[in-house]
Structure formats: structure tokens, C-alpha cells
Enzyme design. Structure first.
Site, PDB file in Angstrom:
ATOM      1  N   ARG A  98       0.768  -1.202  -0.009  1.00  0.00           N
ATOM      2  CA  ARG A  98       0.103   0.047   0.015  1.00  0.00           C
ATOM      3  C   ARG A  98       0.871   1.323  -0.134  1.00  0.00           C
ATOM      4  O   ARG A  98       0.530   2.197  -0.685  1.00  0.00           O
ATOM      5  CB  ARG A  98      -0.930  -0.050   1.200  1.00  0.00           C
ATOM      6  CG  ARG A  98      -1.988   0.938   1.178  1.00  0.00           C
ATOM      7  CD  ARG A  98      -2.945   0.937   2.236  1.00  0.00           C
ATOM      8  NE  ARG A  98      -4.067   1.644   2.040  1.00  0.00           N
ATOM      9  CZ  ARG A  98      -4.243   2.748   3.343  1.00  0.00           C
ATOM     10  NH1 ARG A  98      -3.316   2.793   4.619  1.00  0.00           N
ATOM     11  NH2 ARG A  98      -4.800   3.838   3.153  1.00  0.00           N
ATOM     12  N   HIS A 102       0.438   4.044  -2.811  1.00  0.00           N
ATOM     13  CA  HIS A 102      -0.086   5.503  -2.265  1.00  0.00           C
ATOM     14  C   HIS A 102       1.229   6.674  -2.721  1.00  0.00           C
ATOM     15  O   HIS A 102       0.820   7.801  -3.020  1.00  0.00           O
ATOM     16  CB  HIS A 102      -0.176   5.680  -0.879  1.00  0.00           C
ATOM     17  CG  HIS A 102      -1.554   5.395  -0.521  1.00  0.00           C
ATOM     18  ND1 HIS A 102      -2.124   5.911   0.459  1.00  0.00           N
ATOM     19  CD2 HIS A 102      -2.365   4.375  -1.104  1.00  0.00           C
ATOM     20  CE1 HIS A 102      -3.604   5.494   0.384  1.00  0.00           C
ATOM     21  NE2 HIS A 102      -3.523   4.533  -0.384  1.00  0.00           N
ATOM     22  N   HIS A 225      -6.136  -6.000  -3.156  1.00  0.00           N
ATOM     23  CA  HIS A 225      -7.109  -5.882  -1.997  1.00  0.00           C
ATOM     24  C   HIS A 225      -7.138  -7.234  -1.505  1.00  0.00           C
ATOM     25  O   HIS A 225      -7.714  -7.672  -0.256  1.00  0.00           O
ATOM     26  CB  HIS A 225      -8.098  -5.193  -2.328  1.00  0.00           C
ATOM     27  CG  HIS A 225      -8.152  -3.714  -1.967  1.00  0.00           C
ATOM     28  ND1 HIS A 225      -9.019  -2.918  -2.498  1.00  0.00           N
ATOM     29  CD2 HIS A 225      -7.074  -2.843  -1.722  1.00  0.00           C
ATOM     30  CE1 HIS A 225      -8.608  -1.746  -2.175  1.00  0.00           C
ATOM     31  NE2 HIS A 225      -7.433  -1.596  -1.849  1.00  0.00           N
ATOM     32  N   TRP A 241     -10.573  -8.717   3.147  1.00  0.00           N
ATOM     33  CA  TRP A 241     -11.216  -8.656   1.800  1.00  0.00           C
ATOM     34  C   TRP A 241     -11.590 -10.480   1.619  1.00  0.00           C
ATOM     35  O   TRP A 241     -12.089 -10.614   1.049  1.00  0.00           O
ATOM     36  CB  TRP A 241     -10.397  -8.064   0.754  1.00  0.00           C
ATOM     37  CG  TRP A 241     -10.640  -6.804   0.577  1.00  0.00           C
ATOM     38  CD1 TRP A 241     -11.527  -5.966   0.033  1.00  0.00           C
ATOM     39  CD2 TRP A 241      -9.621  -5.780   1.135  1.00  0.00           C
ATOM     40  NE1 TRP A 241     -11.064  -4.522  -0.019  1.00  0.00           N
ATOM     41  CE2 TRP A 241     -10.183  -4.565   0.643  1.00  0.00           C
ATOM     42  CE3 TRP A 241      -8.428  -5.792   2.146  1.00  0.00           C
ATOM     43  CZ2 TRP A 241      -9.583  -3.199   1.013  1.00  0.00           C
ATOM     44  CZ3 TRP A 241      -7.959  -4.552   2.201  1.00  0.00           C
ATOM     45  CH2 TRP A 241      -8.388  -3.493   1.692  1.00  0.00           C
TER      46      TRP A 241
END
Ligand code: FMI
Length: 343
Positions: A98, A102, A225, A241
Site C-alpha cells: 500500500r 500511495h 486487496h 477482503w
């Protein structure tokens, strides 16, 4: 130097790494070269001369070979393995993926600002972006690695962290190229460039167009995810998830299609979809089965993990290289996993 800088600035639109003269370097292709940055935002006072004189760091970085980057890979991978208790034994893999996304996802194609190149996440404005809550854990995790390999740029370290995490979590091999150069604090992009998870398919499509991603690429990227979870304290959403939170697989698509999803208001007041098994989906995840164009790719990836891996590699590489123009003769390095090295 400034005349040269002006010429290059006019000629090229992207952030570029240039072969100018004969320092020794052998990254990727094993060719001798020296890299300098062209940055069209650095017109005037901060051209090539300022960078060459001002940082020094990228010169050291250029003298590195694929083996040197494999050492960084190994240090990150070993640390992921050792510090496995993080986030209730999910480990640091997901948060590193992540983080890589980002720091790259701030890229704006119109003016080539943001993105992974300048490593500006290290500055407080970007680090404290509300969209980046929780990523400080990834940053702290990488701190000792940077101490061990002080020659690596922040952008290279963050992106290599994501690549390492994906490979070590049984994901596909992601060829990676070095060469990002630390930029100063005033190049930090403003907050608000990252997407909002509470929106619909039209929003997702429009958002990812800003980074030149089409429908197939968006569906492939969001398959990440399958990893990790959402946390109330970070995003106001809660839950994983799927079941295998630190194994890179096509489980996300399988769950999207097969679970029985119910829309609920969670304890933080956010709307999220929950399944009987305790899995969750964000509104933007559910958009992938609500929109027929996206749904086609969800079905393809649910049925064919190889197709997902292949498309994910291309889309993730593009994500972490958006806005950067590498010299044409630079080949990407493909890293060995710890297992392949019997480590
Ligand atoms: Fe996602 N993400 N993501 N994500 N992400 C996470 C966690 C998370 C969104 C929202 C969102 C991508 C794209 C997008 C990835 C990987 C990737 C969370 C929970 C939210 C709300 C954060 C938390 O800790 O609460 C979207 C919808 C909006 C920003 C979106 O477009 C992409 C492209 C990737 C990589 C390819 C991973 C691995 C996680 C788990 C992090 C963790 O700490 O477990």
C-alpha cells in the site's frame, strides 16, 4: 550547465534519467553510465547543475549493480519474515504494498508532478495526508533498511519495498528499475490526490484515468486487496477482503463474485459491504461487479489466476514508474525470492 538543462527540459516532458558521461554504473543492463535527473519543474534555479552539486546521493546510487539491489531486497524480505507478528500476524507485506501504491498514486499526468520519483512521502505534508493513515508503519519498518543502505533513494526504497512484499507473499515477479532521485520538500504534492473509497464506478474510472489506467488495469490493480485489511483507525473501514491476508492470489475476485454481500453502516459511520464469513468490500470494490465493463475482467481473473498475475505485473510496474523516463538501454532487474536463494 544551465543551457543544457534548458534544452533537455524543452525536449522531454517526463522526469528522465540521463546518460551524460562516463561514471561507472551498471544497473540493470550492466552498461556504464551516469544518471542525472531532468525535471521540468526544476526550471531556472534548480537545473541539472544544482542537482549534481546538491544531492550527491544519486551518484552513489548510480554506481550500484543488480546484486546491490538484491541485497536491499533480501534485507526487506528477511525483516518481513522476522517481524511476522505485525497486525495480528498478517505481517508487514500488505502495508508495504500500500505504501508503494500511495507514494506513486499522487502522480498527475498533466504537469508530471507527484509520483514515486522524488520520494517526497518522507516529508510531513505527504506523510500526514489523511489518505495515508497507517502507512507510517511501513515507513518506520523501512527505516533500518535505509540506514543499512544509505545510498538508495527514498522513491527506489518505497517501490522496492512493494515489489519485495508482493514476491515474498507468493505473488508474481515484478521487474524493477532503479533511478528515482530524492527531490526537495517543496516538490511534495498537496494532499487530496488519492482516491476516495466510498465512491462508485464512474468515480473510479475517472480517477484512474488521471494516471492513464484503463478498465482492465484498474481491475488488475485492485486485486491487491486480497492482501491485508482495512482498519477503523486508518480509513474508518474494518475487516479483511478475504481469508489469505498475506498471500498474493486472485481470491479478491473469487470473493467478489461468490460471497453474499450485505451493505451495512459500520461503527465509524461508513457504508461497507460485509459477508457471512467476516470479509468486507469497500464501495469502490463493489463497483467492480456493479459496472458491466469492470465485471468482465473480474470474472476473467476469478477464473484465471495466471491472467491476473500477468496483468497485475504490467499495471503495478506502470504505477510505480509513472512520470519517469528511464534511459532506453536500462533493463529491469528481476529479484530472486528468499526461497529461491535458500535463505
Ligand atoms: Fe487499497 N485500500 N485502495 N489499493 N490497499 C486499503 C488498503 C490496502 C483503496 C482503498 C483502500 C489500491 C487501490 C485502492 C492495498 C493495495 C492497493 C484501505 C484500508 C482502503 C480504504 C486502509 C486501512 O488500513 O484502513 C481505494 C479504493 C481508494 C484509495 C483504491 O483505489 C491499489 C492500486 C493497491 C496496490 C496495487 C493494500 C495491500 C491494502 C492493505 C493495507 C494493510 O495495511 O493491510
Amino acid at each position: 550547465m544551465s543551457a543544457m538543462s534548458a534544452t533537455i527540459t524543452k525536449t522531454f516532458n517526463k522526469k528522465s534519467l540521463y546518460l551524460l558521461s562516463g561514471a561507472t554504473a551498471a544497473v540493470g543492463a550492466g552498461v556504464a553510465f551516469k544518471w542525472y535527473q531532468n525535471d521540468n519543474r526544476n526550471k531556472g534555479s534548480k537545473g541539472l547543475g544544482a542537482l549534481a552539486a546538491g544531492t550527491g546521493m544519486h551518484i552513489a546510487q548510480c554506481q550500484k549493480k543488480p546484486e546491490d539491489y538484491q541485497k536491499v531486497y533480501n534485507a526487506i524480505a528477511l525483516k518481513i519474515r522476522e517481524e511476522d507478528e505485525y497486525d495480528n500476524y498478517i505481517g508487514y507485506g500488505p502495508v508495504l504494498v500500500r505504501l508503494a501504491w500511495h507514494i506513486s498514486g499522487t502522480w498527475e499526468k498533466n504537469d508530471n508532478s507527484g509520483g514515486s520519483f522524488g520520494g517526497t512521502y518522507r516529508f510531513k505534508k505527504e506523510m500526514n495526508d489523511p489518505s495515508n493513515k497507517g502507512l507510517q508503519n511501513g515507513f518506520k519498518f523501512l527505516g533500518p533498511v535505509l540506514e543499512q543502505f544509505p545510498w538508495i533513494s527514498h522513491g527506489d526504497l518505497y517501490t522496492l519495498g512493494g515489489v519485495t512484499a508482493i514476491q515474498e507473499m507468493q505473488g508474481p515477479k515484478i521487474p524493477w528499475r532503479a533511478g528515482r532521485v530524492d527531490e526537495p520538500e517543496d516538490k511534495t504534492p498537496d494532499n487530496g490526490r488519492l482516491p476516495d473509497a466510498s465512491r462508485d464506478a464512474d468515480y473510479v474510472r475517472k480517477f484512474y484515468t488521471r494516471m492513464n489506467f484503463g478498465d482492465r488495469e484498474v481491475v488488475a490493480l485492485l486485486g491487491a486487496h486480497a492482501l491485508g485489511k482495512t482498519h477503523y483507525k486508518n480509513s474508518g473501514f474494518e475487516g479483511p477482503w478475504g481469508a489469505a491476508t498475506n498471500v498474493f492470489s486472485n481470491e479478491y475476485y473469487v470473493n467478489l463474485l461468490n460471497e453474499h454481500w450485505k451493505l451495512n453502516k459500520n461503527e465509524a459511520g461508513q457504508m461497507q459491504y460485509d459477508s457471512d464469513k467476516g470479509y468486507m468490500m469497500l464501495p469502490t470494490d463493489m463497483a467492480l461487479i456493479q459496472d458491466p465493463k469492470y465485471l468482465k475482467f473480474v470474472k476473467e481473473y476469478a477464473n484465471n489466476q495466471d491472467a491476473f498475475f500477468k496483468d497485475f505485473v504490467k499495471a503495478f510496474s506502470k504505477l510505480i514508474e509513472n512520470g519517469i523516463e528511464f534511459p532506453k538501454d536500462i533493463k529491469a532487474t528481476t529479484f530472486k525470492t528468499l526461497d529461491e536463494q535458500d535463505m
